[in-house]
Design a protein around this motif. Structure first.
Motif, PDB file in Angstrom:
ATOM      1  N   ASP A  48      -6.413  -6.834  -0.399  1.00  0.00           N
ATOM      2  CA  ASP A  48      -6.148  -7.032   0.781  1.00  0.00           C
ATOM      3  C   ASP A  48      -6.385  -5.329   1.837  1.00  0.00           C
ATOM      4  OD1 ASP A  48      -4.019  -7.916   3.491  1.00  0.00           O
ATOM      5  OD2 ASP A  48      -2.534  -6.828   1.614  1.00  0.00           O
ATOM      6  N   GLY A  49      -6.518  -5.654   2.549  1.00  0.00           N
ATOM      7  CA  GLY A  49      -7.166  -4.736   3.832  1.00  0.00           C
ATOM      8  C   GLY A  49      -7.834  -3.728   4.007  1.00  0.00           C
ATOM      9  N   LEU A  50      -8.813  -4.313   3.357  1.00  0.00           N
ATOM     10  CA  LEU A  50     -10.751  -3.600   2.554  1.00  0.00           C
ATOM     11  C   LEU A  50     -11.321  -4.112   3.891  1.00  0.00           C
ATOM     12  CD1 LEU A  50     -10.998  -3.808  -1.155  1.00  0.00           C
ATOM     13  CD2 LEU A  50      -9.263  -2.233   0.918  1.00  0.00           C
ATOM     14  N   ASP A  51     -11.925  -3.387   3.884  1.00  0.00           N
ATOM     15  CA  ASP A  51     -13.601  -4.360   5.018  1.00  0.00           C
ATOM     16  C   ASP A  51     -14.313  -5.191   3.740  1.00  0.00           C
ATOM     17  OD1 ASP A  51     -15.387  -2.197   3.710  1.00  0.00           O
ATOM     18  OD2 ASP A  51     -14.850  -0.982   5.371  1.00  0.00           O
ATOM     19  N   PRO A  52     -15.240  -5.924   4.304  1.00  0.00           N
ATOM     20  CA  PRO A  52     -16.022  -6.636   4.233  1.00  0.00           C
ATOM     21  C   PRO A  52     -17.357  -5.749   3.139  1.00  0.00           C
ATOM     22  CG  PRO A  52     -16.817  -7.175   5.321  1.00  0.00           C
ATOM     23  CD  PRO A  52     -15.673  -5.484   6.648  1.00  0.00           C
ATOM     24  N   THR A  53     -17.659  -4.418   2.474  1.00  0.00           N
ATOM     25  CA  THR A  53     -18.290  -3.806   2.311  1.00  0.00           C
ATOM     26  C   THR A  53     -17.413  -3.315   0.972  1.00  0.00           C
ATOM     27  OG1 THR A  53     -19.480  -2.864   3.865  1.00  0.00           O
ATOM     28  CG2 THR A  53     -19.641  -2.177   1.523  1.00  0.00           C
ATOM     29  N   GLN A  63      -6.189   1.523  -2.643  1.00  0.00           N
ATOM     30  CA  GLN A  63      -6.411  -0.001  -3.096  1.00  0.00           C
ATOM     31  C   GLN A  63      -6.848   0.489  -5.175  1.00  0.00           C
ATOM     32  OE1 GLN A  63      -4.752  -2.327  -3.028  1.00  0.00           O
ATOM     33  NE2 GLN A  63      -5.448  -4.015  -1.333  1.00  0.00           N
ATOM     34  N   ARG A  64      -8.208   1.314  -4.770  1.00  0.00           N
ATOM     35  CA  ARG A  64      -8.597   1.369  -5.614  1.00  0.00           C
ATOM     36  C   ARG A  64      -7.750   2.744  -6.574  1.00  0.00           C
ATOM     37  NH1 ARG A  64     -14.090   3.916  -4.004  1.00  0.00           N
ATOM     38  NH2 ARG A  64     -13.632   3.489  -2.372  1.00  0.00           N
ATOM     39  N   VAL A  65      -6.999   3.288  -6.325  1.00  0.00           N
ATOM     40  CA  VAL A  65      -6.349   3.899  -7.101  1.00  0.00           C
ATOM     41  C   VAL A  65      -5.233   3.091  -7.850  1.00  0.00           C
ATOM     42  CG1 VAL A  65      -4.187   5.387  -6.831  1.00  0.00           C
ATOM     43  CG2 VAL A  65      -6.117   6.003  -5.710  1.00  0.00           C
ATOM     44  N   LYS A  66      -4.714   2.000  -6.890  1.00  0.00           N
ATOM     45  CA  LYS A  66      -3.667   1.651  -7.631  1.00  0.00           C
ATOM     46  C   LYS A  66      -4.256   0.490  -8.877  1.00  0.00           C
ATOM     47  CE  LYS A  66      -2.861  -0.805  -4.364  1.00  0.00           C
ATOM     48  NZ  LYS A  66      -2.420  -2.152  -3.163  1.00  0.00           N
ATOM     49  N   HIS A 113       0.699  -1.489   0.065  1.00  0.00           N
ATOM     50  CA  HIS A 113       0.087   0.398  -0.398  1.00  0.00           C
ATOM     51  C   HIS A 113       1.305   1.567   0.379  1.00  0.00           C
ATOM     52  CE1 HIS A 113      -3.286  -2.735   0.736  1.00  0.00           C
ATOM     53  NE2 HIS A 113      -2.987  -2.895   2.472  1.00  0.00           N
ATOM     54  N   LEU A 114       2.690   0.852  -0.115  1.00  0.00           N
ATOM     55  CA  LEU A 114       2.767   2.149   0.174  1.00  0.00           C
ATOM     56  C   LEU A 114       2.691   3.417  -1.430  1.00  0.00           C
ATOM     57  CD1 LEU A 114       5.893   0.779   1.713  1.00  0.00           C
ATOM     58  CD2 LEU A 114       4.841   2.268   2.448  1.00  0.00           C
ATOM     59  N   LEU A 115       2.627   4.190  -1.215  1.00  0.00           N
ATOM     60  CA  LEU A 115       2.162   5.098  -2.247  1.00  0.00           C
ATOM     61  C   LEU A 115       2.934   6.604  -2.064  1.00  0.00           C
ATOM     62  CD1 LEU A 115      -0.582   4.362  -3.873  1.00  0.00           C
ATOM     63  CD2 LEU A 115       0.814   3.597  -4.514  1.00  0.00           C
ATOM     64  N   ARG A 132      11.578   3.529  -3.307  1.00  0.00           N
ATOM     65  CA  ARG A 132      12.710   3.143  -3.158  1.00  0.00           C
ATOM     66  C   ARG A 132      11.989   2.834  -2.119  1.00  0.00           C
ATOM     67  NH1 ARG A 132      17.500   3.783  -3.774  1.00  0.00           N
ATOM     68  NH2 ARG A 132      18.370   3.719  -1.742  1.00  0.00           N
ATOM     69  N   ARG A 133      11.025   3.807  -1.077  1.00  0.00           N
ATOM     70  CA  ARG A 133      10.911   3.567   0.520  1.00  0.00           C
ATOM     71  C   ARG A 133       9.028   3.762   0.430  1.00  0.00           C
ATOM     72  NH1 ARG A 133      12.387   5.175   4.759  1.00  0.00           N
ATOM     73  NH2 ARG A 133      11.279   6.036   6.541  1.00  0.00           N
ATOM     74  N   THR A 134       8.468   4.227  -1.463  1.00  0.00           N
ATOM     75  CA  THR A 134       7.197   4.193  -1.698  1.00  0.00           C
ATOM     76  C   THR A 134       6.877   3.355  -2.162  1.00  0.00           C
ATOM     77  OG1 THR A 134       7.464   5.389  -3.320  1.00  0.00           O
ATOM     78  CG2 THR A 134       7.422   6.884  -0.804  1.00  0.00           C
ATOM     79  N   GLY A 135       7.684   2.931  -2.903  1.00  0.00           N
ATOM     80  CA  GLY A 135       7.234   1.735  -3.734  1.00  0.00           C
ATOM     81  C   GLY A 135       7.420   2.015  -5.517  1.00  0.00           C
TER      82      GLY A 135
END
Lengths: 317, 314
Positions: A174-179, A152-155, A96-98, B131-134
């Motif tokens: 990954d990391g999302l609630d059921p909805t 996740q949606r941005v990805k 989730h790193l962005l 590298r840190r943020t992917g």
């Protein structure tokens, strides 16, 4: 959602065809002779954590090379034509790193440009992709201020903005609630079924693969242990489950003597097809007759249906 | 994207129309390939370094550094204007100005702080967060290869550092020329321009390479900036001590990254080195350029090894 019909994905030719893939890191074997075929539509790549799913995605993108085996992605070899493959593939990684201080719109637009779109086209498609995933009003917010579900949606928007022929999604729920999870799976189904973009969905969650995908590839210990349409792999009656009112030992002995694999667990009996036979109705008649001959009463009689879970758990053992 | 408009016929005014669905369309236009991807990375990186499309606090550092680099130069140009005015009033202003204004080579020593700050902070800003943020993984899952990615990033850093190494002497040249202190004749003009560009690039290339090499080792920007400054400022102090107090050979100064690029600059302009301590033997141009090449090669080697080891997915 309106969509023009698929134009670039051949519905017959495999989108991905890999044979005998071997990938080792030092003495650790991650993929061990895996054969993978991905067709148009939505395909699930299912396996426990560490089964080699992410490694396989990396190989498909040409980010590293297999020690053995061959790969074709969209008809190209990613080890020699990696740039051409990656221009036509969208990838949403697991992490989730962005970049936290970059607005979502800039982020998606920039990566669409990096995938080869002209600047003006990248700008409009980035905006539209973010609208489509439900972030129209949020698209100018820095990524660091967004929730996991929004990221996740941005990805997903990033993966489709440059209009790829194939999208690789690594654990997109990954990391999302059921909805949020249900919304995300609905979006993924749309990508695969309405936009004409093939999807390879990597997940360790059985039910989301079962509900979202047309086909599944199951990885275990670096090998592909099941590969095909989910409807064919699961839901097939492979035998009979029976519960009787008295000791079934004589019944089991008679069935085995007749060539039918059978075993009991208390009052429950599982009977498989005789070798070479596949007529389920015939098997039911045989079981009925043997139960009558043994003088037993039937409490329950049902087909033994193979589920994706049976396959998944079976290979995991 | 196709858009369907829903208009209420009972209310014909424009505001009643709204977009219900934006849809999706395939793209079959031209794609720019790997070189287009690299250009996009360069543009995006330069914008980031300048703080464009980022919060106001991200713009503070580049603006301050640019002021540090350009204000002294603009002041010197102003002095030439003043000198000419004094000259017109009968005061020997031009002679005074000639005593005061720097040469193109020595002007680098006026803006050395800006150059160091830019080199220390730009390369870490360019490499470490990826590298840190992917972002690195996302770039490499696009048509970019590692080499192309690094070349694009290096080009962006080089462009940024060149803003403070090439820009000020160019302004000085224009200012001097308009005030009658500049080169005389076409050959002199061409020679001066080539030297300015060569000198600016010499400083930019070496500092960019060293700073990128350090930034390729760590994913922490602050650590990379601190390590660069320690190498540029701390190491020379030690080497000077060894040469002056310890009596070691002057060639030990070749490890001094603070002065080495400017030694190269003074040789490009064929001016004597200002860094010599009395009694020291001046280093030959060949020796200086050999040391320059060695530092450059070592930096490129560190970057190559670091990025060969980076795992993007596994």
């Amino acid at each position: 959602m309106s969509a023009s019909p698929p134009t670039t994905t051949n519905a017959v030719a495999p989108v991905v065809r890999a044979r005998g893939l071997v990938k080792r890191y030092g003495s650790t074997s991650v993929l061990d002779g895996a054969d993978v075929t991905v067709l148009a539509g939505v395909t699930g790549l299912l396996g426990a954590n560490g089964a080699g799913k992410t490694t396989l995605l990396g190989l498909l993108l040409g980010l590293h090379r297999a020690q053995e085996g061959s790969i074709e992605v969209l008809g190209l070899d990613p080890s020699t034509a990696g740039s051409e493959v990656r221009a036509r593939v969208g990838y949403a990684p697991e992490h989730h790193l962005l970049p936290p201080d970059v607005p979502a719109d800039d982020f998606v637009r920039h990566l669409a440009e990096v995938h080869g779109l002209p600047s003006s086209e990248a700008t409009s498609r980035a905006s539209d992709a973010l609208w489509w995933v439900g972030l129209g009003e949020e698209r100018f917010r820095p990524l660091g201020t967004m929730s996991t579900g929004q990221r996740q949606r941005v990805k997903l928007a990033m993966a489709i903005a440059h209009d790829p022929d194939l999208v690789l999604l690594d654990e997109p729920t990954d990391g999302l609630d059921p909805t949020q999870r249900e919304t995300m799976l609905e979006l993924i189904r749309s990508v695969g079924h309405e936009f004409g973009i093939s999807v390879l969905l990597s997940s360790h969650l059985l039910d989301e693969v079962e509900r979202t995908c047309d086909r599944v590839v199951i990885l275990d210990g670096g090998k592909v242990v099941a590969d095909g349409p989910i409807k064919e792999l699961s839901g097939t009656a492979r035998g009979v489950r029976l519960e009787v009112d008295e000791d079934p030992t004589p019944l089991v002995a008679a069935l085995v003597a007749g060539g039918y694999p059978a075993e009991s667990d208390g009052l429950r009996v599982t009977i498989g097809q005789a070798e070479g036979a596949d007529d389920h109705d015939a098997l039911l008649r045989v079981v009925r007759d043997h139960v009558a001959d043994a003088g037993l009463g039937i409490r329950r009689l049902e087909p033994q249906v193979v589920t994706l879970e049976d396959i998944f758990l079976g290979v995991g053992q | 994207m196709s858009a369907e408009l829903s208009v209420d016929p009972a209310a014909p005014q424009a505001p009643s129309a709204r977009i219900l669905e934006r849809g999706y369309r395939r793209y079959d236009g031209p794609r720019r390939g790997a070189s287009g991807a690299a250009r996009s990375v360069i543009r995006h990186t330069v914008q980031r370094c300048l703080g464009l499309h980022r919060p106001a606090r991200a713009k503070v550092f580049p603006i301050l550094t640019l002021l540090l680099a350009y204000v002294p130069t603009v002041i010197y140009v102003g002095i030439t204007v003043l000198g000419n005015r004094l000259q017109r009033q009968g005061v020997p202003g031009r002679e005074m100005v000639n005593q005061f204004i720097p040469t193109y080579a020595s002007n680098y020593l006026q803006v050395v702080l800006a150059i160091l700050l830019f080199a220390a902070f730009v390369a870490p800003e360019v490499l470490c967060p990826d590298r840190r943020t992917g972002m690195l993984g996302l770039y490499l899952s696009a048509p970019l290869t590692r080499t192309r990615y690094l070349v694009a990033k290096a080009a962006a850093v080089l462009a940024m550092v060149s803003i403070v190494t090439v820009g000020p002497p160019v302004i000085l040249l224009v200012g001097y020329a308009t005030q009658g202190f500049g080169p005389d004749g076409l050959a002199d003009w061409v020679g001066t321009i080539v030297r300015i560009l060569g000198a600016g690039l010499a400083v930019s290339v070496l500092y960019s390479a060293v700073s990128l090499a350090i930034s390729s080792i760590t994913s922490r920007k602050a650590a990379a900036s601190a390590a660069f400054l320690a190498l540029i400022i701390g190491l020379p102090s030690l080497l000077t001590f060894l040469v002056v107090a310890g009596g070691y050979s002057t060639t030990l100064r070749l490890g001094d990254l603070f002065t080495l690029p400017y030694e190269a600059v003074f040789r490009i302009f064929e001016e004597p080195s200002p860094f010599l301590v009395a009694g020291e033997e001046e280093l030959s141009a060949a020796t200086v350029w050999a040391a320059y090449a060695a530092w450059l090669a070592a930096s490129v080697g560190v970057i190559a090894v670091s990025y060969r080891r980076v795992q993007v997915t596994r």
